[in-house]
Every structure is written in C-alpha cells, then in structure tokens.
Scaffold this motif. Structure first.
Motif, PDB file in Angstrom:
ATOM      1  N   THR A  39      -3.970  35.872  24.531  1.00 21.43           N
ATOM      2  CA  THR A  39      -3.907  36.162  23.834  1.00 21.43           C
ATOM      3  C   THR A  39      -3.738  34.535  24.677  1.00 21.43           C
ATOM      4  OG1 THR A  39      -1.872  36.430  24.859  1.00 21.43           O
ATOM      5  CG2 THR A  39      -2.281  36.190  22.229  1.00 21.43           C
ATOM      6  N   ALA A  40      -4.192  35.370  25.688  1.00 19.20           N
ATOM      7  CA  ALA A  40      -4.357  33.889  27.591  1.00 19.20           C
ATOM      8  C   ALA A  40      -4.788  35.307  29.004  1.00 19.20           C
ATOM      9  CB  ALA A  40      -2.438  33.197  27.752  1.00 19.20           C
ATOM     10  N   VAL A  41      -5.199  34.298  29.980  1.00 13.28           N
ATOM     11  CA  VAL A  41      -5.866  34.516  30.758  1.00 13.28           C
ATOM     12  C   VAL A  41      -5.638  33.712  31.584  1.00 13.28           C
ATOM     13  CG1 VAL A  41      -8.239  35.619  32.354  1.00 13.28           C
ATOM     14  CG2 VAL A  41      -7.590  36.175  29.628  1.00 13.28           C
ATOM     15  N   ASN A  42      -4.896  33.729  32.989  1.00 16.84           N
ATOM     16  CA  ASN A  42      -4.376  33.145  33.660  1.00 16.84           C
ATOM     17  C   ASN A  42      -4.560  33.375  34.602  1.00 16.84           C
ATOM     18  OD1 ASN A  42      -2.250  31.739  31.891  1.00 16.84           O
ATOM     19  ND2 ASN A  42      -1.078  33.385  31.838  1.00 16.84           N
ATOM     20  N   ILE A  77      -4.220  39.332  32.809  1.00 21.69           N
ATOM     21  CA  ILE A  77      -4.805  38.853  31.273  1.00 21.69           C
ATOM     22  C   ILE A  77      -3.747  39.426  30.202  1.00 21.69           C
ATOM     23  CG2 ILE A  77      -6.220  40.001  29.130  1.00 21.69           C
ATOM     24  CD1 ILE A  77      -7.447  40.136  33.216  1.00 21.69           C
ATOM     25  N   GLY A  87      -1.899  39.698  26.235  1.00 18.99           N
ATOM     26  CA  GLY A  87      -2.394  40.202  24.966  1.00 18.99           C
ATOM     27  C   GLY A  87      -2.197  41.813  24.150  1.00 18.99           C
ATOM     28  N   ARG A 142      -0.342  43.480  29.159  1.00 16.14           N
ATOM     29  CA  ARG A 142      -0.727  42.607  30.333  1.00 16.14           C
ATOM     30  C   ARG A 142      -1.048  43.879  31.915  1.00 16.14           C
ATOM     31  NH1 ARG A 142       0.906  42.474  35.690  1.00 16.14           N
ATOM     32  NH2 ARG A 142       0.713  39.997  36.298  1.00 16.14           N
ATOM     33  N   ARG A 156     -15.603  31.310  30.468  1.00 14.05           N
ATOM     34  CA  ARG A 156     -14.892  31.759  29.412  1.00 14.05           C
ATOM     35  C   ARG A 156     -14.445  33.766  30.012  1.00 14.05           C
ATOM     36  NH1 ARG A 156     -13.015  29.091  24.589  1.00 14.05           N
ATOM     37  NH2 ARG A 156     -14.707  27.793  24.648  1.00 14.05           N
ATOM     38  N   SER A 214     -10.685  36.780  20.879  1.00 11.93           N
ATOM     39  CA  SER A 214     -10.773  35.849  21.925  1.00 11.93           C
ATOM     40  C   SER A 214     -11.121  35.810  22.931  1.00 11.93           C
ATOM     41  CB  SER A 214      -8.916  35.249  22.020  1.00 11.93           C
ATOM     42  OG  SER A 214      -9.444  34.415  22.596  1.00 11.93           O
ATOM     43  N   PRO A 235     -10.337  33.381  26.050  1.00 15.80           N
ATOM     44  CA  PRO A 235     -10.117  32.122  26.697  1.00 15.80           C
ATOM     45  C   PRO A 235     -10.210  31.595  27.562  1.00 15.80           C
ATOM     46  CG  PRO A 235      -8.191  33.846  26.523  1.00 15.80           C
ATOM     47  CD  PRO A 235      -9.954  34.349  26.338  1.00 15.80           C
ATOM     48  N   VAL A 283     -11.413  29.815  31.510  1.00 16.64           N
ATOM     49  CA  VAL A 283     -10.200  29.931  33.140  1.00 16.64           C
ATOM     50  C   VAL A 283     -11.063  29.143  33.178  1.00 16.64           C
ATOM     51  CG1 VAL A 283      -9.973  31.209  35.062  1.00 16.64           C
ATOM     52  CG2 VAL A 283     -10.027  32.344  32.246  1.00 16.64           C
TER      53      VAL A 283
END
Length: 421
Positions: A321-324, A346, A348, A386, A401, A413, A415, A417
């Motif tokens: 869902t997201a990569v920070n 990560i 999700g 996580r 990506r 997905s 995401p 970066v």
C-alpha cells in the motif's frame, strides 16, 4: 485434470494473443486487432493475426499426461502478424511503426499468460496444459510470404512470423479404473493365462476431483485463483468468496490452502463456495508464496479416513500500500562506489515473517538496487503488515518504482519512491 475442453485450445490461443496485443499496444497507435487472412477486415489502422500453419510438436509426441491414457495431441501453432495503416496499406511508415509495436509485445511476452482471457470455456481449455506456452519469433522470408500471399485476390504484405508451443489437445476423459495393459494376471486355477487387456470397470466409489477455483469477489476483479489470490484486495477481516469447480465435491468437505483449513464448503445457487478469512490467514498461519489447494472429504466411520483431491497450485500474492523513505546517508563502501544508503518502510499485507524470503528492488527502466537486508522483526509479530529494508549504492536524485517479492511472488502495486540527498 479436466481435458474434455482442450479441443478449444487452438481458438483459445488465438483469442488470448489478440487480448495481449489489445492490452499492451499503445491505444494511440491502434484501434483493432483482427484475425484472419491479411487482406480481410475493414477497420484500420489495425494489427492482423493469421494462423498459417500447425505442426505436430516432435519433442512432445510421446509425452503422456495421465497414466493409463494415450498421449495428447501436441501442436506448434505458427502465426503471421501484419499491420495496416489508415488506408489499409502495410508498407507505409505508419504501418511499419505499428508492426514494430506488435513484435515488441510478442517478444516481451516470452510465455503466453492466461491473465487477459475472460473466464469461460476458452480459459479452461488452456488451464489444463501442463507445459507453459512458449512464444518464439521465426524467420519469415520472401519465399514463405510469397507462398502465403499469392493468387489474384492476394497482395504481398510485409509480415513477421512467430510460433506458440506446445498446445495440448487431450483425449476425452475415461474412467481411471482399468487393468494394466501387458500384465499376465494369475489365479490359482490358471496355469497359462492370456495376456492382460485394458478392461474398463465402473467403480461404485470415485474420488473427488478439483478442476479449477475462482475468486468471486468483485473486489478481486474475478481473477482465477489458480493464477493469483490477493487477500489484500478485500478489507482486513473481510471474507473472500471462492467458487470451486470439479466433481464429487460435496457441501461439508474441507478445503485446505497450504495446509491451512478454510471454512467448510457450502452451496450458493449452482456453485460450491468457501470463504477465505483474511484476518485468520494473517495470524501467522500463512504468508505470500506458492501453495497447493486441495479439498478433503472425511469418511465416516471412522473419521480418520479421508479422501483428498489432486492439488492445484495457487500463488498467494502480497499487497503493497505504501513505501516510505525513513532516512538516507552516505554509503561507506569504499572508493568508486557511487550513490547513497537508504532505509525504506514497506506497508501492506502478507509481507512475510522472520523466516520468509523477501526481496525489495528499486526500478527505473532497469533495476538499480536490490536487497534482502531486512531489519529483524519480533517473532511474535504475526501481522505481516510492515517491513524495513536497507539498500546500498542508490543513485541520486531520481524517482524509482519499488518492487516487492515475497517467497518468489511479486506484489501488483509498485509505489513511487523519491530518493533525495
């Protein structure tokens, strides 16, 4: 294995090729993919597929799929691909650009995947093929094109050829209970028995068979579960409905995914269904990866006896869902090493536990960094939502990506970066 539908395999391969071309060629270049002789069709611009030849696959000729049954018919299908511009011509710059796009799609595929094919008899015809359908480009010289495009109604057009193999057309299913061919069955009163023959008998009890499984939730876009199952496509704690197709499967039987029991099978209209409880699966029992799916029938009495269907392989896919970016720092890896070290977070579903193989890569036209250097996690943490990873020698500054693979299965997905100093 259900093989009665494999007679549709030639048409199914042709339709699947058309769906791949439609999905992968830039819509601005083309509006239609036609099937037939290169001169047929009126919609332009377009790409045309022409099945010009089918050969017996000599390397697979004697390969049998099921014991006791004759080998299937193994074919190599050869296609001609042509392109037409707005006016129907095939040798103009517009048409040549279009055929280049089509050839790029064919070359990138490598193996013919079933994803774009809608569920139905065509999909069933190819799902039973035990070998992956390999695509190979062929030489299409002037001799071949001149032979195919001759006569008063045909005109020479620039074209390229490729081959799809091995395509299976199996014999009709028969009862699997039979005496073995060639054995001399001895009895106490027979001193010189006749050679054994293939005698088909009708048993009163037959084991259940599982042909295919389908995710019926709208949130999962009705994908074939045997290709991919995404529990992250539904809210955590929700249940994903799975339809089961086969014979001898009854309400009350128990399906198992990777050894984990799912709710007992029930009947919903004309279908047999079970539910995949996402929250239960995330409770440390299973993670992303490739697993077997079977249906178990418990016999009574006694209850310890059971019958199990042949397994189907299921790819359970992680969800990202997201990569920070948590932090960046200089990479102290020695002289000449460019880039920085970055630490990513990560988020999700089904991202793996302490013992799972998790790989995170950064991609920008090509892979620029990849790592399985994940931060340790608490063994008691079974949430799988996580993970932290460190990557080295990442060039700056650029956007990437993030590609996440868990036990060999890649998340859909990827995401963006953005790495900055």
């Amino acid at each position: 294995m259900a093989t009665s539908e494999t007679s549709r395999a030639i048409g199914a391969v042709t339709e699947l090729l058309r769906e791949h071309l439609r999905a992968r060629i830039d819509p601005g270049e083309m509006t239609n993919v036609s099937i037939g002789r290169p001169d047929l069709g009126s919609t332009n611009p377009r790409v045309n597929l022409f099945l010009y030849e089918a050969n017996l696959d000599a390397t697979m000729r004697s390969l049998a799929v099921d014991a006791g049954r004759p080998p299937p018919l193994w074919l190599a299908l050869r296609f001609l691909v042509t392109a037409h511009d707005d006016t129907g011509e095939s040798e103009t710059p517009q048409a040549l650009r279009l055929i280049g796009s089509a050839l790029r799609v064919v070359h990138e595929l490598g193996y013919l995947r079933l994803i774009p094919l809608p569920l139905g008899e065509d999909a069933i015809a190819l799902q039973g093929n035990p070998e992956p359908l390999k695509i190979s480009l062929l030489d299409a010289g002037s001799e071949l094109l001149g032979r195919l495009m001759q006569g008063s109604d045909e005109k020479y057009r620039f074209a390229m050829a490729f081959e799809v193999r091995p395509v299976m057309i199996a014999t009709r299913e028969t009862n699997e209970d039979a005496l073995l061919v060639g054995l001399r069955y001895r009895t106490p009163t027979t001193e010189d028995p006749e050679p054994g023959v293939n005698l088909v008998v009708e048993p009163e009890v037959t084991p259940p068979t599982l042909n295919r499984i389908v995710s019926a939730n709208a949130a999962s876009a009705t994908v074939t579960v045997a290709d991919v199952l995404e529990p992250g496509a539904v809210p955590s704690g929700a249940r994903e409905v799975i339809q089961l197709f086969g014979s001898g499967i009854r309400p009350g039987d128990t399906p198992l995914l990777g050894g984990v029991e799912l709710p007992a099978i029930t009947r919903a209209g004309d279908s047999l269904v079970t539910s995949l409880d996402v929250a239960t699966m995330l409770d440390g029992k299973i993670t992303a990866g490739i697993y077997t799916f079977v249906v178990r029938e418990v016999l009574v009495p006694p209850r310890r006896r059971q019958r199990v269907t042949s397994p189907l392989l299921v790819r359970l896919r992680p969800t990202v869902t997201a990569v920070n970016v948590l932090d960046t720092s200089a990479d102290d890896l020695g002289p000449g090493d460019a880039g920085v070290r970055i630490r990513l977070e990560i988020l999700g579903e089904l991202l793996g536990g302490p013992d799972d193989d998790v790989i995170i890569s950064l991609w920008a036209g090509t892979t620029v960094a990849s790592s399985d250097e994940l931060a340790p996690i608490d063994p008691l943490d079974t949430s799988q939502r996580r993970r932290e990873v460190t990557l080295h020698r990442v060039p700056l500054p650029i956007k990437y990506r993030a590609i996440v693979r868990v036990n060999g299965v890649q998340a859909r997905s990827s995401p963006i970066v953005e790495v900055a100093p």
